[in-house]
Design a protein around this motif. Structure first.
Motif, PDB file in Angstrom:
ATOM      1  N   ALA A 329       0.892  -0.984   0.014  1.00  0.00           N
ATOM      2  CA  ALA A 329      -0.180  -0.052   0.147  1.00  0.00           C
ATOM      3  C   ALA A 329       0.790   1.345   0.089  1.00  0.00           C
ATOM      4  N   ALA A 330       2.082   1.031   0.557  1.00  0.00           N
ATOM      5  CA  ALA A 330       2.902   2.528   0.568  1.00  0.00           C
ATOM      6  C   ALA A 330       3.705   2.426  -0.657  1.00  0.00           C
ATOM      7  N   GLY A 331       3.378   1.422  -1.612  1.00  0.00           N
ATOM      8  CA  GLY A 331       4.372   1.490  -2.915  1.00  0.00           C
ATOM      9  C   GLY A 331       5.566   0.609  -3.058  1.00  0.00           C
ATOM     10  N   ALA A 332       5.924   0.029  -1.976  1.00  0.00           N
ATOM     11  CA  ALA A 332       7.094  -0.746  -2.112  1.00  0.00           C
ATOM     12  C   ALA A 332       7.065  -1.848  -3.351  1.00  0.00           C
ATOM     13  N   ASP A 333       8.111  -1.889  -3.744  1.00  0.00           N
ATOM     14  CA  ASP A 333       8.432  -2.924  -4.855  1.00  0.00           C
ATOM     15  C   ASP A 333       8.407  -4.498  -4.553  1.00  0.00           C
ATOM     16  N   ILE A 334       7.889  -5.433  -5.262  1.00  0.00           N
ATOM     17  CA  ILE A 334       7.706  -6.821  -4.628  1.00  0.00           C
ATOM     18  C   ILE A 334       9.064  -7.309  -4.393  1.00  0.00           C
ATOM     19  N   VAL A 335       9.957  -6.903  -5.285  1.00  0.00           N
ATOM     20  CA  VAL A 335      11.212  -7.457  -5.034  1.00  0.00           C
ATOM     21  C   VAL A 335      11.715  -7.137  -3.540  1.00  0.00           C
ATOM     22  N   ASP A 336      11.643  -5.872  -3.360  1.00  0.00           N
ATOM     23  CA  ASP A 336      12.113  -5.321  -2.073  1.00  0.00           C
ATOM     24  C   ASP A 336      11.247  -5.952  -1.039  1.00  0.00           C
ATOM     25  N   ILE A 337       9.999  -6.178  -1.077  1.00  0.00           N
ATOM     26  CA  ILE A 337       9.110  -6.782   0.045  1.00  0.00           C
ATOM     27  C   ILE A 337       9.684  -8.300   0.197  1.00  0.00           C
ATOM     28  N   GLY A 338       9.834  -8.950  -0.979  1.00  0.00           N
ATOM     29  CA  GLY A 338      10.450 -10.334  -0.834  1.00  0.00           C
ATOM     30  C   GLY A 338      11.725 -10.505  -0.071  1.00  0.00           C
ATOM     31  N   ARG A 339      12.394  -9.801  -0.435  1.00  0.00           N
ATOM     32  CA  ARG A 339      13.893  -9.852   0.127  1.00  0.00           C
ATOM     33  C   ARG A 339      14.053  -9.337   1.548  1.00  0.00           C
ATOM     34  N   HIS A 340      13.023  -8.564   2.040  1.00  0.00           N
ATOM     35  CA  HIS A 340      13.192  -7.880   3.266  1.00  0.00           C
ATOM     36  C   HIS A 340      12.337  -9.127   4.158  1.00  0.00           C
ATOM     37  N   GLY A 341      11.381  -9.764   3.694  1.00  0.00           N
ATOM     38  CA  GLY A 341      10.635 -10.919   4.404  1.00  0.00           C
ATOM     39  C   GLY A 341      11.145 -12.331   4.184  1.00  0.00           C
ATOM     40  N   GLY A 342      12.222 -12.335   3.444  1.00  0.00           N
ATOM     41  CA  GLY A 342      13.002 -13.649   3.156  1.00  0.00           C
ATOM     42  C   GLY A 342      12.306 -14.503   2.528  1.00  0.00           C
ATOM     43  N   TRP A 343      11.432 -14.041   1.522  1.00  0.00           N
ATOM     44  CA  TRP A 343      10.723 -15.011   0.556  1.00  0.00           C
ATOM     45  C   TRP A 343      11.861 -15.157  -0.709  1.00  0.00           C
TER      46      TRP A 343
END
Length: 380
Positions: A329-343
């Motif tokens: 919702a804040a506009g974060a990129d899917i790649v950045d989300i995945g790497r932060h969350g360990g996916w």
């Protein structure tokens, strides 16, 4: 001697004293007649360490239930025939459970099939063919879907987005040790996008301050990808939702109680005492260090959401799913989300969460069509 001086001879070495070779059953690697199909005790422990305790316990429970059913039906549980597995799964689709009054859902049945196969592999038995069992599940899922039964859909945890999380932490008395623990659990679980099992395994030593004062690093073991990750958590401008401050408050409070190493999230009794001994049938149970269980972490999330009057299915996993929703919702990129969350890159689970987060957002293709048409009308 140079390797090129070696003479290669195509011949057999024969010892006249060896006994004659007798014909025997063809060797099947990994089966009972394979002389190399065994592990020393230390290797067996290493293999077990690679399987989550909860998964191993669930698999054993599912297999024991299968073995009990086989006994009543006069079938062999080990090694099981493929038809026996299919018949058992068919039986489960029609058998209500005592606890819920409903049969297992399709997702659980997939897990039961996996459990039966895994136990066979672990015990060096031929793994049964499970195509028939999987077809039973596929047909069951179709029947449930056509009947619009909610059981056809995965029973997912409700995502704990930031606005919901804010309501939950406001119900806590953060002047108490229990309140500090619960606030840190909710906020750190969300900020690090942890699974419940990853969160409760964090130690005080897992948290280190950023040298530049921007926040903390949290050492998290990502179970699915089997890797350690240092998750950087910034100070949050919203003081109520700041995981850094909440975690620091908890660590300071634990230090006042003499607990400076070991588990970050400890079980506590109703009076706030740390790691009270637990017994069942007179025997000690639970982690002797007082470490909280995954189930206890989910209960904390459930209680906080219930006090906040938030409907939904709240589990510790709600924090991980809520992070994806909030970040997207804040506009974060899917790649950045995945790497932060360990996916893992290309994770289907993450893509499912992203699709959920993008619903009715500006990223929805229909919303983009409407926006393009609005711009076109404005230019005409």
């Amino acid at each position: 001697m140079d390797e090129h001086d070696l003479e290669v001879v195509d011949a057999e070495l024969v010892d006249d004293n060896l006994p004659a070779i007798r014909e025997r059953t063809p060797l099947v690697p990994g089966s009972a007649n394979d002389p190399d199909a065994w592990l020393p005790p230390e290797a067996q422990e290493d293999v077990k360490a690679g399987i989550a305790d909860a998964t191993r316990t669930a698999y054993e429970g599912h297999f024991q239930a299968f073995a009990k059913w086989c006994a009543t039906e006069g079938r062999r549980p080990l090694p099981a025939a493929g038809d026996s597995v299919a018949a058992y799964i068919s039986h489960l689709t029609r058998t209500p459970r005592e606890r819920t009054g409903r049969p297992y859902g399709p997702g659980t049945l997939d897990g039961i099939i996996a459990a039966i196969r895994t136990v066979h592999r672990d015990r060096k038995e031929p793994v049964p063919e499970t195509k028939g069992a999987r077809q039973v599940v596929a047909g069951y899922r179709k029947r449930l879907s056509e009947a619009k039964d909610p059981a056809a859909r995965p029973n997912r945890a409700t995502p704990a987005k930031r606005d919901v999380l804010r309501q939950a932490v406001r119900t806590l008395d953060r002047t108490t040790l229990v309140g500090k623990r619960d606030a840190a659990l909710l906020l750190l679980g969300h900020a690090c996008a942890t699974r419940g099992g990853e969160l409760v395994m964090c130690d005080i030593e897992s948290v280190t301050p950023d040298p530049e004062g921007r926040g903390i690093y949290v050492r998290v073991y990502r179970k699915k990808i089997k890797q350690w990750q240092d998750v950087d958590v910034f100070y949050d401008e919203d003081l109520e939702l700041c995981a850094v401050r909440a975690t620091s408050d908890l660590i300071d409070a634990l230090a006042d109680e003499g607990h400076t190493t070991g588990p970050l999230f400890l079980r506590m009794d109703r009076w706030g005492y740390l790691a009270p001994p637990m017994r069942r049938a007179g025997k000690p149970i639970g982690d002797p260090t007082g470490r909280m269980t995954l189930e206890a972490a989910s209960e904390i999330v459930q209680r906080a959401m219930a006090r906040a009057g938030q409907p939904g299915r709240w589990r510790s996993h709600s924090l991980r799913r809520g992070f994806v929703n909030s970040a997207r919702a804040a506009g974060a990129d899917i790649v950045d989300i995945g790497r932060h969350g360990g996916w893992a890159d290309g994770s289907k689970a993450l893509l499912g969460y992203i699709e959920e987060a993008d619903a009715f957002s500006s990223r929805n293709p229909l919303a983009q069509i409407n926006e393009a048409e609005r711009k076109q009308r404005g230019n005409s």
